[in-house]
Design a protein around this motif. Structure first.
Motif, PDB file in Angstrom:
ATOM      1  N   UNK A 146       0.828  -1.195   0.000  1.00  0.00           N
ATOM      2  CA  UNK A 146       0.000   0.000   0.000  1.00  0.00           C
ATOM      3  C   UNK A 146       0.870   1.256   0.000  1.00  0.00           C
ATOM      4  N   UNK A 147       1.867   1.262   0.889  1.00  0.00           N
ATOM      5  CA  UNK A 147       2.757   2.425   0.946  1.00  0.00           C
ATOM      6  C   UNK A 147       3.490   2.610  -0.369  1.00  0.00           C
ATOM      7  N   UNK A 148       3.974   1.499  -0.910  1.00  0.00           N
ATOM      8  CA  UNK A 148       4.705   1.597  -2.178  1.00  0.00           C
ATOM      9  C   UNK A 148       3.794   2.149  -3.264  1.00  0.00           C
ATOM     10  N   UNK A 149       2.571   1.630  -3.308  1.00  0.00           N
ATOM     11  CA  UNK A 149       1.647   2.091  -4.336  1.00  0.00           C
ATOM     12  C   UNK A 149       1.356   3.589  -4.185  1.00  0.00           C
ATOM     13  N   UNK A 150       1.106   4.032  -2.958  1.00  0.00           N
ATOM     14  CA  UNK A 150       0.760   5.442  -2.752  1.00  0.00           C
ATOM     15  C   UNK A 150       1.939   6.362  -3.070  1.00  0.00           C
ATOM     16  N   UNK A 151       3.152   5.890  -2.744  1.00  0.00           N
ATOM     17  CA  UNK A 151       4.330   6.682  -3.112  1.00  0.00           C
ATOM     18  C   UNK A 151       4.432   6.771  -4.630  1.00  0.00           C
ATOM     19  N   UNK A 152       4.176   5.650  -5.286  1.00  0.00           N
ATOM     20  CA  UNK A 152       4.223   5.620  -6.746  1.00  0.00           C
ATOM     21  C   UNK A 152       3.184   6.581  -7.337  1.00  0.00           C
ATOM     22  N   UNK A 153       1.976   6.563  -6.759  1.00  0.00           N
ATOM     23  CA  UNK A 153       0.922   7.452  -7.247  1.00  0.00           C
ATOM     24  C   UNK A 153       1.321   8.917  -7.070  1.00  0.00           C
ATOM     25  N   UNK A 154       1.865   9.235  -5.905  1.00  0.00           N
ATOM     26  CA  UNK A 154       2.315  10.605  -5.665  1.00  0.00           C
ATOM     27  C   UNK A 154       3.375  10.993  -6.679  1.00  0.00           C
ATOM     28  N   UNK A 155       4.262  10.029  -6.975  1.00  0.00           N
ATOM     29  CA  UNK A 155       5.307  10.289  -7.952  1.00  0.00           C
ATOM     30  C   UNK A 155       4.691  10.613  -9.316  1.00  0.00           C
ATOM     31  N   UNK A 156       3.675   9.840  -9.707  1.00  0.00           N
ATOM     32  CA  UNK A 156       3.045  10.079 -11.011  1.00  0.00           C
ATOM     33  C   UNK A 156       2.355  11.446 -11.039  1.00  0.00           C
ATOM     34  N   UNK A 166      -2.344  12.866   0.134  1.00  0.00           N
ATOM     35  CA  UNK A 166      -3.570  13.548  -0.279  1.00  0.00           C
ATOM     36  C   UNK A 166      -3.255  14.879  -0.963  1.00  0.00           C
ATOM     37  N   UNK A 167      -2.420  15.687  -0.320  1.00  0.00           N
ATOM     38  CA  UNK A 167      -2.108  17.001  -0.882  1.00  0.00           C
ATOM     39  C   UNK A 167      -1.472  16.875  -2.262  1.00  0.00           C
ATOM     40  N   UNK A 168      -0.558  15.919  -2.403  1.00  0.00           N
ATOM     41  CA  UNK A 168       0.088  15.752  -3.711  1.00  0.00           C
ATOM     42  C   UNK A 168      -0.926  15.304  -4.757  1.00  0.00           C
ATOM     43  N   UNK A 169      -1.821  14.406  -4.346  1.00  0.00           N
ATOM     44  CA  UNK A 169      -2.753  13.887  -5.350  1.00  0.00           C
ATOM     45  C   UNK A 169      -3.794  14.930  -5.778  1.00  0.00           C
ATOM     46  N   UNK A 170      -3.970  16.006  -4.982  1.00  0.00           N
ATOM     47  CA  UNK A 170      -4.887  17.064  -5.417  1.00  0.00           C
ATOM     48  C   UNK A 170      -4.266  17.946  -6.490  1.00  0.00           C
TER      49      UNK A 170
END
Lengths: 296, 315
Positions: free
Chosen positions: A16-26, B126-130
Motif C-alpha cells: 500500500x505504501x509503495x503504491x501510494x508513493x508511486x501514485x504521488x510520484x506520477x 492527499x495534498x500531492x494527489x490534489x
C-alpha cells in the motif's frame, strides 16, 4: 486499536505504501519534468527523449525569451485583472443572490429559487449564449469575460445554505438596535459566514485563473486576452503546425532548439503561482466539496 | 405580520395587498432581487429563447425575428449525416470508459489511503494527489501534447514495450485512452475527498466489533469500510448516469486534430466546430438542442432511479 499484525497484513501495508508513493510520484513527475527541463540547455533538452531527473546542463535562456515576450506580460496583467475584478464582482453578486434566496419571509423566494436552479439543468448552450453576448455589446470587451458568468448558481446555493444557518436571534437583536437590512447583511450576517465566503472566493479565483474558452470565443483584441490564451498559442498551436509540416530548411536552427525550452518555461511561469498557493488553500477547497455534498 | 396572518380576514386579502405588505417589510430584498433577476434573464433565459434559431436559417444580419423558419431541416440533416452516429458513439464510449475506469479509481484510492495509519504520510499523499486538479486545462493538454509527441517521454516509455516511436496523439486508436487516462490522473485525488470524508465518520466501534469477531484486515474493508460508502457510491453512480451524453468540450478541443476526429470528436466539440468556428449557428444549435434533450431525459431517469433505490434525489 489493538491489532495482531499478521504477515499478510504487513505485506499489504508495504504494498500500500509503495503504491501510494508511486501514485504521488506520477502526480508530481510531470511538473518536475517541466521544472527541471525549463532550466536545461536547449540543445540537450531537444535531443533528450527520456525522463529528466535533474537539469541537462544549465541555462536561463528560455526564461529570458519568455519574460521578454510582451504577450506573456500582457496576459499576466489581464489574468490578474480578471481574477481580482472577476472574483470581487462575482462574490458580490453571489452574496446578493444568496441573500435574496435566504429570506424566508420574501414572497417570491420559491419562484426566484426555481428560476435560478432551473438554469443548472438546462441552458441555451454555447451558440445562443454567444449570440446574446454579442447582441448586448459585450463582444471583444473585458466585460465578456466577467459578466456572462457572473453567478455560478451552484456557489450561490452553497452561500444561501450558509446564510440560512445564521441564527435568526442574531439578526433580530441587531434589528432591535435599529439596524436596517443592509447593515444586518454586511455587519451581522457576513462576518458569521466569512469561511464560506472565503471558500467561494477561492473557487471563483482559481476557476478564472484557469479559464480560457470564453476568452477564446469572445476576445479578438490581443491586449485584452488572458494568460491562458497566450499559453495555448505557445503550447498547443505552434506544435500542431510544426508537427504537421516539415521544418523549413531556412528556419533558424537555434529557434527550433528553443521551442521546447520556451514551452517548459512558459508552463512554469504560468503555473507556479497556483502551485505555490494550493497546498495552503486546499483545505478550504476540501470544505467546499463537503459543503456542496450536504443537502439542504 | 404573524398577527396579520392569523387574523380570519387575512386569507381574503388580495394578492396585491399581500405583495405590498411583503414589500414594506422586505423592500431591500425586492430591490436586490432586480439586478439578479436581470442577470438570469439576459444571460440564461434569453439564450434559452435563442434556441429557436435551431428551427431557422439564422442570419446574424437579419436577427432572430427576421430569419426564415425552416422547421426540422437542421435536425434531419444532422440525423442523416455520417457524423451523427460517429459523434454519439464517441460521446458514449468516452463516458463508458470514464465510468468503468474513472469512477472506481477515487474509491479505491480512498480505501487505500484510509488503511494508512501514519497521519503525516496520509496528509502528504492527499495534498500531492490534489495537485493535478489545480493545474489549468491548457497546461494539462500542453503537457500531454509534449509528452505524447514522437520525442516525448510517454512515447519513449511505450517504445520499451515494443511500440513504434510516433506521435501518440495523432493515433485515432489511442485518443480515447489518452483522454480517459489523463482524466483519471487529474481527478483521482480530488475525487477521493468526498469518500474519505465519509469514511472519517465511520464508527470506530464497528471495527472493534469486527476484530472481536475475528475479521482480518481485508474482511474489515469488505464488511465495515465498504458498506459505509455504498449509499454515496450509488448516488454518485446515478448522477454519472445522468451525464452519459455529455463530454466537456474544452479538453477535446485542445487535444484533438484532424487525424483523430474519427474517435475523438464528441457532440459538444462538433457543436463548437460547426457552430462557432464555421459560423453555422442554426445547425450547431440544433445539434446542441438534441444533446440537451438527451441529457435531460437521462437526468430525469437517473433521478427517478435514485429516488426509488436510495430515497435521495436531486429535486
Amino acid at each position: 486499536m489493538v491489532e495482531r499484525k499478521t504477515p499478510a497484513s504487513r505485506a499489504f501495508d508495504v504494498c500500500n505504501y509503495i503504491f501510494l508513493v508511486f501514485l504521488s510520484f506520477i502526480c508530481l513527475y510531470p511538473m518536475w519534468h517541466v521544472l527541471v527541463g525549463s532550466f536545461s540547455d536547449p540543445v540537450q533538452l531537444t535531443k533528450h527523449y527520456g525522463p529528466l531527473i535533474r537539469p541537462l546542463g544549465f541555462s536561463l535562456e528560455g526564461y529570458k525569451v519568455v519574460l521578454h515576450n510582451p504577450n506573456v506580460a500582457i496576459g499576466y496583467g489581464n489574468t490578474l485583472f480578471y481574477v481580482i475584478v472577476g472574483t470581487l464582482s462575482r462574490m458580490f453578486a453571489t452574496l446578493i443572490g444568496a441573500y435574496v434566496l435566504s429570506r424566508k419571509g420574501f414572497m417570491f423566494r420559491k419562484v426566484m429559487t426555481f428560476i435560478m436552479v432551473f438554469t443548472m439543468y438546462f441552458g441555451g448552450g454555447m451558440i445562443p449564449t454567444f449570440i446574446v453576448v454579442k447582441a448586448v455589446g459585450l463582444y471583444d470587451s473585458r466585460g465578456a469575460i466577467i459578466i456572462p458568468t457572473l453567478i455560478a448558481t451552484w456557489n450561490m446555493i452553497i452561500m444561501k445554505t450558509a446564510l440560512q444557518n445564521v441564527p435568526d436571534s442574531l439578526e433580530e437583536s441587531a434589528r432591535l438596535d435599529g439596524a436596517n437590512d443592509l447593515v444586518v447583511l454586511f455587519r451581522i450576517i457576513l462576518p458569521v459566514t466569512k469561511a464560506t465566503v472565503a471558500v467561494i472566493c477561492l473557487y471563483y479565483a482559481v476557476a478564472e485563473w484557469n479559464s480560457w474558452f470564453n476568452a477564446m470565443i469572445y476576445l479578438r483584441d490581443n491586449s485584452k486576452k488572458p494568460l491562458q490564451i497566450f499559453l495555448r498559442e505557445i503550447l498547443l498551436q505552434n506544435s500542431q503546425n510544426s508537427g504537421n509540416q516539415t521544418v523549413q530548411a531556412d528556419a533558424d536552427v537555434s529557434a527550433i532548439f528553443l521551442e521546447e525550452l520556451i514551452k517548459y518555461c512558459t508552463i512554469i511561469v504560468a503555473t507556479v503561482p497556483i502551485l505555490c498557493v494550493y497546498p495552503f488553500v486546499q483545505k478550504y477547497f476540501v470544505t467546499g466539496v463537503m459543503m456542496g455534498s450536504i443537502k439542504e | 405580520m404573524n398577527a396579520a396572518a392569523t387574523r380570519p380576514g387575512a386569507r381574503r386579502q388580495s394578492w396585491r395587498t399581500r405583495v405590498r405588505k411583503n414589500y414594506q417589510r422586505y423592500s431591500l430584498v425586492y430591490w436586490l432581487c432586480l439586478p439578479i433577476l436581470a442577470y438570469y434573464i439576459i444571460f440564461h433565459y434569453l439564450p434559452m429563447f435563442g434556441i429557436c434559431i435551431a428551427f431557422q436559417d439564422y442570419r446574424p444580419a437579419k436577427g432572430v425575428f427576421g430569419s426564415k423558419w425552416v422547421g426540422l431541416k437542421h435536425f434531419l440533416s444532422f440525423f442523416t449525416s455520417d457524423y451523427c452516429w460517429r459523434l454519439i458513439r464517441n460521446t458514449l464510449l468516452i463516458n463508458c470508459y470514464n465510468l468503468i475506469f474513472g469512477f472506481p479509481a477515487p474509491i479505491i484510492l480512498a480505501l487505500l489511503i484510509n488503511e494508512v495509519k501514519c497521519a503525516p504520510f496520509k496528509k502528504t499523499v492527499q495534498t500531492i494527489s490534489y495537485m493535478p486538479h489545480f493545474v489549468s486545462m491548457v497546461v494539462i493538454c500542453g503537457l500531454l501534447v509534449d509528452f505524447c509527441a514522437s520525442t516525448g517521454i510517454l512515447t519513449t516509455i511505450t517504445t520499451f514495450f515494443g511500440f513504434e516511436r510516433t506521435n501518440l496523439l495523432n493515433s485515432p486508436k489511442l485518443f480515447r485512452t489518452i483522454y480517459v487516462a489523463s482524466d483519471i490522473w487529474q481527478q483521482i485525488g480530488w475525487g477521493s475527498i468526498i469518500y474519505l470524508a465519509t469514511l472519517s465518520t465511520t464508527d470506530p466501534n464497528l471495527y472493534e466489533a469486527a476484530v472481536i469477531d475475528g475479521a482480518g484486515r481485508f474482511q474489515q474493508v469488505i464488511h465495515v469500510t465498504l458498506p459505509t460508502l455504498v449509499p454515496l457510491i450509488i448516488l454518485q453512480l446515478i448522477m454519472r448516469m445522468g451525464q452519459m451524453m455529455s463530454v466537456g468540450y474544452e479538453k477535446i478541443i485542445l487535444l484533438y486534430n484532424g487525424l483523430t476526429y474519427e474517435t475523438g470528436d464528441v457532440i459538444s466539440s462538433y457543436v463548437y466546430r460547426r457552430g462557432l468556428q464555421s459560423g453555422d449557428f442554426s445547425f450547431g444549435t440544433a445539434v446542441s438542442l438534441f444533446n440537451s434533450f438527451c441529457n435531460i431525459i437521462l437526468l430525469v431517469a437517473a433521478n427517478t432511479l435514485s429516488r426509488k433505490l436510495t430515497n435521495e434525489s436531486m429535486w
